[in-house]
Motif scaffolding. Structure first.
Motif, short mmCIF file in Angstrom:
data_model
loop_
_atom_site.label_atom_id
_atom_site.label_comp_id
_atom_site.label_asym_id
_atom_site.label_seq_id
_atom_site.Cartn_x
_atom_site.Cartn_y
_atom_site.Cartn_z
N PRO A 27 0.81 -1.23 0.00
CA PRO A 27 0.00 0.00 0.00
C PRO A 27 0.83 1.27 0.00
N TRP A 28 2.15 1.15 -0.28
CA TRP A 28 2.99 2.34 -0.18
C TRP A 28 2.56 3.42 -1.17
N LEU A 31 -0.58 5.27 0.05
CA LEU A 31 -0.28 5.96 1.30
C LEU A 31 0.56 7.21 1.07
N ALA A 34 -1.69 10.32 0.52
CA ALA A 34 -2.54 10.86 1.60
C ALA A 34 -2.01 12.19 2.14
N GLY A 61 -8.38 10.99 6.87
CA GLY A 61 -7.06 10.44 6.59
C GLY A 61 -6.85 9.09 7.25
N LEU A 62 -7.32 8.93 8.49
CA LEU A 62 -7.17 7.65 9.20
C LEU A 62 -7.97 6.55 8.52
N TYR A 64 -8.94 6.49 5.45
CA TYR A 64 -8.31 6.24 4.15
C TYR A 64 -7.12 5.30 4.31
N ALA A 65 -6.28 5.54 5.31
CA ALA A 65 -5.12 4.68 5.53
C ALA A 65 -5.53 3.24 5.82
N ARG A 69 -4.87 -0.05 3.34
CA ARG A 69 -3.98 -1.04 3.97
C ARG A 69 -4.60 -2.42 4.04
N ALA A 114 -8.42 5.45 -3.35
CA ALA A 114 -8.92 4.40 -2.45
C ALA A 114 -9.73 3.36 -3.22
#
Length: 386
Positions: A27-28, A31, A34, A61-62, A64-65, A69, A114
């Motif tokens: 997922p780099w 990420l 973001a 943002g959280l 989304y992460a 992930r 996403a």
């Protein structure tokens, strides 16, 4: 996109950065985007001292992460959990846009990335397109600007499609690299098998002949020293020839010729007190068939010397318009013939592989009077007609 294996690959053709990407699929990429997309909205909310807006952006943002992930979690749960997280992210972004009516140019691309990461590949591009169209319509209606609508549509679709393609291409590169490694290992295994087969065929026959010659020397040493010396000289000659062939086998350039193997078979069988009757082909055989039949004669002679306890052996080679055939029949008695026909030893197994490579058939059977080994191979002309 499937998660990449943990296997580390070294690709000579790849640049260092592409090799790193291949080894670190994950997922780099989403990420990285973001902080780039949320930095400006966060800075604006802090400048305007809108703490609720800042908190909402941090929650977006959280989530989304977490969303991007989930597909790369330690346990493969499929895309279901990631798609549920995406629904929550979409609801949060919608609520944010309804309440504050700002930052469309950042949130729509974030949602598109996403979608490209969390949704199953067969749906991803369609949903990204729908998101780009809906964002363009909303921006165009609110701002009454075609330019703003087109810019948002382009940014949204480009962000999502680029992410989708990056994940797809990284997966393809990783799979191709692993496939190349598997093929390389298979090539090594095949070469080992070939070398093992060749070495068995070569040394098995040669050492059998040397044993027979040594036995003849022992029998004749007292009553016929000159004959014993002749056999001893043959042992020396055969040993030197074996050394030459082993060196050639190591370098991969050794060839076997039928005419030479027929002569060697006659010499070896005669020295073992086996009456031998050899009938060669009427004309020249194609090189690959000639070499194959040489191996057949060599393996058959080795088996007669080692196992058959035979008194007579007949070797017949024929060539017709459709097939070329070689047949070796001995009159070995007892259970030896049955043991030889019960299953392929390593020699017959390797020989069968050679025969099948040329589309031929190998038959190894015990008979009422001994043992029969026969090989039939289609000639190149006949194979071409089929």
């Amino acid at each position: 996109m499937m998660r990449a294996d943990d296997e580390t690959t070294d690709c000579v053709e790849q640049q260092p950065w592409t090799a790193w990407i291949t080894r670190h699929s994950g997922p780099w990429f989403p990420l990285v985007w973001a902080p780039l997309l949320l930095a400006a909205p966060l800075a604006g909310s802090l400048v305007d001292r809108q703490l609720a807006r800042t908190g909402a952006l941090l929650v977006v943002g959280l989530v989304y992460a977490v969303t991007v992930r989930l597909p790369w979690g330690p346990v493969d749960r499929g895309r279901g959990p990631a798609e549920l997280a995406l629904l929550l992210l979409g609801a949060l972004c919608t609520a944010y846009l309804v309440i504050w009516r700002v930052d469309r140019q950042f949130l729509f691309p974030l949602l598109a990335i996403a979608v490209a990461t969390a949704v199953r590949p067969r749906w991803a591009l369609g949903l990204i397109g729908s998101l780009a169209v809906s964002g363009a319509i909303a921006a165009g209606v609110e701002d009454r600007s075609v330019a703003t609508a087109l810019a948002l549509a382009f940014a949204t679709y480009f962000a999502g499609a680029a992410t989708f393609l990056v994940h797809h291409l990284v997966g393809v590169v990783g799979e191709l690299t692993r496939t190349r490694q598997r093929l390389a290992r298979l090539a090594v295994d095949e070469e080992r098998s070939r070398f093992s087969r060749d070495l068995h065929d070569l040394l098995g026959h040669t050492l059998s002949v040397m044993v027979v010659k040594a036995q003849a020397v022992r029998r004749l040493a007292e009553r016929d020293p000159s004959a014993a010396a002749a056999h001893a000289s043959d042992v020396e000659t055969i040993g030197r020839q074996a050394l030459t062939e082993v060196r050639a086998a190591v370098t991969g350039y050794r060839t076997v010729r039928l005419a030479q193997e027929l002569r060697n078979a006659g010499t070896a069988l005669t020295a073992a007190n086996v009456r031998v009757d050899i009938t060669g082909p009427d004309g020249d055989l194609p090189d690959e068939i000639d070499s194959l039949f040489g191996w057949v004669v060599r393996e058959a002679t080795t088996n007669v010397l080692r196992h058959a306890a035979a008194g007579r052996c007949r070797i017949t080679v024929t060539s017709g318009a459709a097939t070329a055939d070689v047949e070796i029949i001995d009159d070995g008695r007892g259970d030896t013939g049955q043991d030889r026909s019960r299953q392929d030893g390593s020699g017959l197994h390797g020989l069968r592989e050679r025969v099948e490579d040329l589309g031929g058939v190998l038959t190894a059977t015990a008979t009422t009077s001994g043992f029969r080994l026969a090989v039939s191979v289609p000639t190149p002309t006949a194979a071409g007609r089929r």
